[in-house]
Design a protein around this motif. Sequence first.
Motif, PDB file in Angstrom:
ATOM      1  N   ALA A  73       0.730  -1.105  -0.191  1.00  0.00           N
ATOM      2  CA  ALA A  73      -0.056  -0.170  -0.038  1.00  0.00           C
ATOM      3  C   ALA A  73       1.019   1.507   0.093  1.00  0.00           C
ATOM      4  O   ALA A  73       1.967   1.262   0.628  1.00  0.00           O
ATOM      5  CB  ALA A  73      -0.830  -0.148   1.234  1.00  0.00           C
ATOM      6  N   ARG A  74       0.389   2.181  -0.848  1.00  0.00           N
ATOM      7  CA  ARG A  74       0.887   3.395  -0.616  1.00  0.00           C
ATOM      8  C   ARG A  74       0.551   4.520   0.343  1.00  0.00           C
ATOM      9  O   ARG A  74       1.315   5.125   1.001  1.00  0.00           O
ATOM     10  CB  ARG A  74       1.059   4.270  -2.025  1.00  0.00           C
ATOM     11  N   SER A  75      -0.870   4.636   0.510  1.00  0.00           N
ATOM     12  CA  SER A  75      -1.268   5.596   1.379  1.00  0.00           C
ATOM     13  C   SER A  75      -1.715   5.014   2.830  1.00  0.00           C
ATOM     14  O   SER A  75      -1.771   3.713   2.912  1.00  0.00           O
ATOM     15  CB  SER A  75      -2.974   6.019   0.900  1.00  0.00           C
ATOM     16  N   ALA A  76      -1.351   5.812   3.756  1.00  0.00           N
ATOM     17  CA  ALA A  76      -1.620   5.599   5.167  1.00  0.00           C
ATOM     18  C   ALA A  76      -3.170   5.158   5.557  1.00  0.00           C
ATOM     19  O   ALA A  76      -3.389   4.464   6.221  1.00  0.00           O
ATOM     20  CB  ALA A  76      -1.241   6.954   6.071  1.00  0.00           C
ATOM     21  N   GLN A  77      -4.019   5.746   4.675  1.00  0.00           N
ATOM     22  CA  GLN A  77      -5.139   5.545   4.879  1.00  0.00           C
ATOM     23  C   GLN A  77      -5.728   4.046   4.655  1.00  0.00           C
ATOM     24  O   GLN A  77      -6.400   3.324   5.186  1.00  0.00           O
ATOM     25  CB  GLN A  77      -6.354   6.251   3.790  1.00  0.00           C
ATOM     26  N   THR A  78      -4.732   3.457   3.459  1.00  0.00           N
ATOM     27  CA  THR A  78      -5.118   2.259   3.037  1.00  0.00           C
ATOM     28  C   THR A  78      -4.667   1.069   4.151  1.00  0.00           C
ATOM     29  O   THR A  78      -5.192   0.135   4.560  1.00  0.00           O
ATOM     30  CB  THR A  78      -4.372   1.750   1.500  1.00  0.00           C
ATOM     31  N   THR A  79      -3.161   1.521   4.621  1.00  0.00           N
ATOM     32  CA  THR A  79      -2.740   0.664   5.459  1.00  0.00           C
ATOM     33  C   THR A  79      -3.533   0.646   6.713  1.00  0.00           C
ATOM     34  O   THR A  79      -3.867  -0.359   7.459  1.00  0.00           O
ATOM     35  CB  THR A  79      -1.286   1.143   5.924  1.00  0.00           C
ATOM     36  N   LYS A  80      -4.189   1.877   7.356  1.00  0.00           N
ATOM     37  CA  LYS A  80      -4.897   1.777   8.559  1.00  0.00           C
ATOM     38  C   LYS A  80      -6.281   1.065   8.288  1.00  0.00           C
ATOM     39  O   LYS A  80      -6.641   0.403   9.238  1.00  0.00           O
ATOM     40  CB  LYS A  80      -5.412   3.229   8.788  1.00  0.00           C
ATOM     41  N   LEU A  81      -6.864   1.108   7.009  1.00  0.00           N
ATOM     42  CA  LEU A  81      -7.987   0.454   6.808  1.00  0.00           C
ATOM     43  C   LEU A  81      -7.954  -1.253   7.069  1.00  0.00           C
ATOM     44  O   LEU A  81      -8.605  -1.849   7.598  1.00  0.00           O
ATOM     45  CB  LEU A  81      -8.451   0.817   5.452  1.00  0.00           C
ATOM     46  N   ALA A  82      -6.586  -1.635   6.439  1.00  0.00           N
ATOM     47  CA  ALA A  82      -6.058  -3.047   6.604  1.00  0.00           C
ATOM     48  C   ALA A  82      -6.099  -3.658   7.725  1.00  0.00           C
ATOM     49  O   ALA A  82      -6.499  -4.510   8.347  1.00  0.00           O
ATOM     50  CB  ALA A  82      -4.920  -3.073   5.788  1.00  0.00           C
ATOM     51  N   GLU A  83      -5.479  -2.506   8.690  1.00  0.00           N
ATOM     52  CA  GLU A  83      -5.066  -3.088   9.952  1.00  0.00           C
ATOM     53  C   GLU A  83      -6.587  -2.914  10.904  1.00  0.00           C
ATOM     54  O   GLU A  83      -6.782  -4.033  11.833  1.00  0.00           O
ATOM     55  CB  GLU A  83      -4.326  -1.947  10.784  1.00  0.00           C
ATOM     56  N   ASP A  84      -7.422  -2.187  10.671  1.00  0.00           N
ATOM     57  CA  ASP A  84      -8.850  -2.308  11.297  1.00  0.00           C
ATOM     58  C   ASP A  84      -9.612  -3.385  10.931  1.00  0.00           C
ATOM     59  O   ASP A  84     -10.399  -4.153  11.761  1.00  0.00           O
ATOM     60  CB  ASP A  84      -9.588  -0.828  10.899  1.00  0.00           C
ATOM     61  N   ILE A  85      -9.487  -3.792   9.491  1.00  0.00           N
ATOM     62  CA  ILE A  85     -10.207  -4.789   9.234  1.00  0.00           C
ATOM     63  C   ILE A  85      -9.838  -6.409   9.976  1.00  0.00           C
ATOM     64  O   ILE A  85     -10.398  -6.893  10.408  1.00  0.00           O
ATOM     65  CB  ILE A  85      -9.825  -5.258   7.850  1.00  0.00           C
ATOM     66  N   LYS A  86      -8.255  -6.365  10.077  1.00  0.00           N
ATOM     67  CA  LYS A  86      -7.761  -7.465  10.756  1.00  0.00           C
ATOM     68  C   LYS A  86      -8.037  -7.366  12.220  1.00  0.00           C
ATOM     69  O   LYS A  86      -8.270  -8.639  12.815  1.00  0.00           O
ATOM     70  CB  LYS A  86      -5.967  -7.499  10.545  1.00  0.00           C
ATOM     71  N   LYS A  87      -7.930  -6.412  12.793  1.00  0.00           N
ATOM     72  CA  LYS A  87      -8.367  -6.348  14.282  1.00  0.00           C
ATOM     73  C   LYS A  87     -10.053  -6.680  14.447  1.00  0.00           C
ATOM     74  O   LYS A  87     -10.301  -7.484  15.539  1.00  0.00           O
ATOM     75  CB  LYS A  87      -8.264  -4.894  14.872  1.00  0.00           C
ATOM     76  N   ALA A  88     -10.788  -6.421  13.665  1.00  0.00           N
ATOM     77  CA  ALA A  88     -12.276  -6.628  13.790  1.00  0.00           C
ATOM     78  C   ALA A  88     -12.600  -8.046  13.406  1.00  0.00           C
ATOM     79  O   ALA A  88     -13.361  -8.645  14.184  1.00  0.00           O
ATOM     80  CB  ALA A  88     -13.141  -5.528  12.981  1.00  0.00           C
ATOM     81  N   GLN A  89     -12.174  -8.373  12.628  1.00  0.00           N
ATOM     82  CA  GLN A  89     -12.593  -9.874  11.904  1.00  0.00           C
ATOM     83  C   GLN A  89     -11.727 -11.041  12.203  1.00  0.00           C
ATOM     84  O   GLN A  89     -12.500 -12.005  12.454  1.00  0.00           O
ATOM     85  CB  GLN A  89     -12.209  -9.680  10.332  1.00  0.00           C
ATOM     86  N   GLY A  90     -10.415 -10.847  12.642  1.00  0.00           N
ATOM     87  CA  GLY A  90      -9.846 -11.931  13.604  1.00  0.00           C
ATOM     88  C   GLY A  90     -10.757 -12.596  14.853  1.00  0.00           C
ATOM     89  O   GLY A  90     -10.721 -13.667  14.589  1.00  0.00           O
ATOM     90  N   PRO A  91     -10.702 -11.497  15.574  1.00  0.00           N
ATOM     91  CA  PRO A  91     -11.573 -12.150  16.715  1.00  0.00           C
ATOM     92  C   PRO A  91     -12.892 -12.778  16.396  1.00  0.00           C
ATOM     93  O   PRO A  91     -13.334 -13.722  17.036  1.00  0.00           O
ATOM     94  CB  PRO A  91     -11.728 -10.855  17.657  1.00  0.00           C
ATOM     95  N   GLU A  92     -13.494 -12.054  15.384  1.00  0.00           N
ATOM     96  CA  GLU A  92     -14.709 -12.653  15.096  1.00  0.00           C
ATOM     97  C   GLU A  92     -14.667 -14.190  14.272  1.00  0.00           C
ATOM     98  O   GLU A  92     -15.714 -14.944  14.505  1.00  0.00           O
ATOM     99  CB  GLU A  92     -15.662 -11.571  13.907  1.00  0.00           C
TER     100      GLU A  92
END
Length: 209
Positions: free
Chosen positions: A86-105
């Motif tokens: 990823a180039r943008s910080a927004q994409t990186t942040k979005l990817a991190e949020d997805i992992k944090k939410a969906q891993g525990p689910e």
Amino acid sequence: MNSKRSVFRRHAAVAAAGAAALVLAACGGGGDSSAGHDGHTTASPSSTAASASQGRHNAADVAFAKGMIPHHRQAVRMADLAHGRARSAQTTKLAEDIKKAQGPEIETLSGWLTSWGEEVPAEGAMDHSMHDTGGMMTTAEMDELQKASGKAFDTAFMEMMIKHHEGAVSMAKTEQADGSYAPAKKMAGQIISSQTAEIDKMNELLGRN
């Protein structure tokens, strides 16, 4: 003589009464023991608990869990690809949020299936019909994403994840309509809320809003 005979009769009567008492005690003890034994070995209490547990979920809940696990796993794999691409910080942040939410689910959904006596989908298992109904990426699309980098990755990631999220929202709405297991319906509501917000954010970043 009569006195001796009377004494003998009294002794005989006492002996007979004692024997009768012993028989009654044995019968009573056997009954109590049997009841106690049945109380320990009967499956009724556990069966009742199991039935109560089984009654809290239905086929729609099972389908939701079995469908959402591979769906979430793919989203996490897509998010993992953002690191170094990823180039943008927004994409990186979005990817991190997805992992944090969906891993525990994924762990929660797997736990439900196990407690219901259902099989947890194996790693890599995927119902190919979900490509149309669940927004799952094909192998070719995943390969395309893996080969991309920079702005091209950001764009492809968000476009694919929007489609992926839309599939998850659709599955969650089905669970809310047809499911009966309260925790699953609650998770479905959280998925609808969080992923709809992420869809809006990604559309904004893509300049679609």
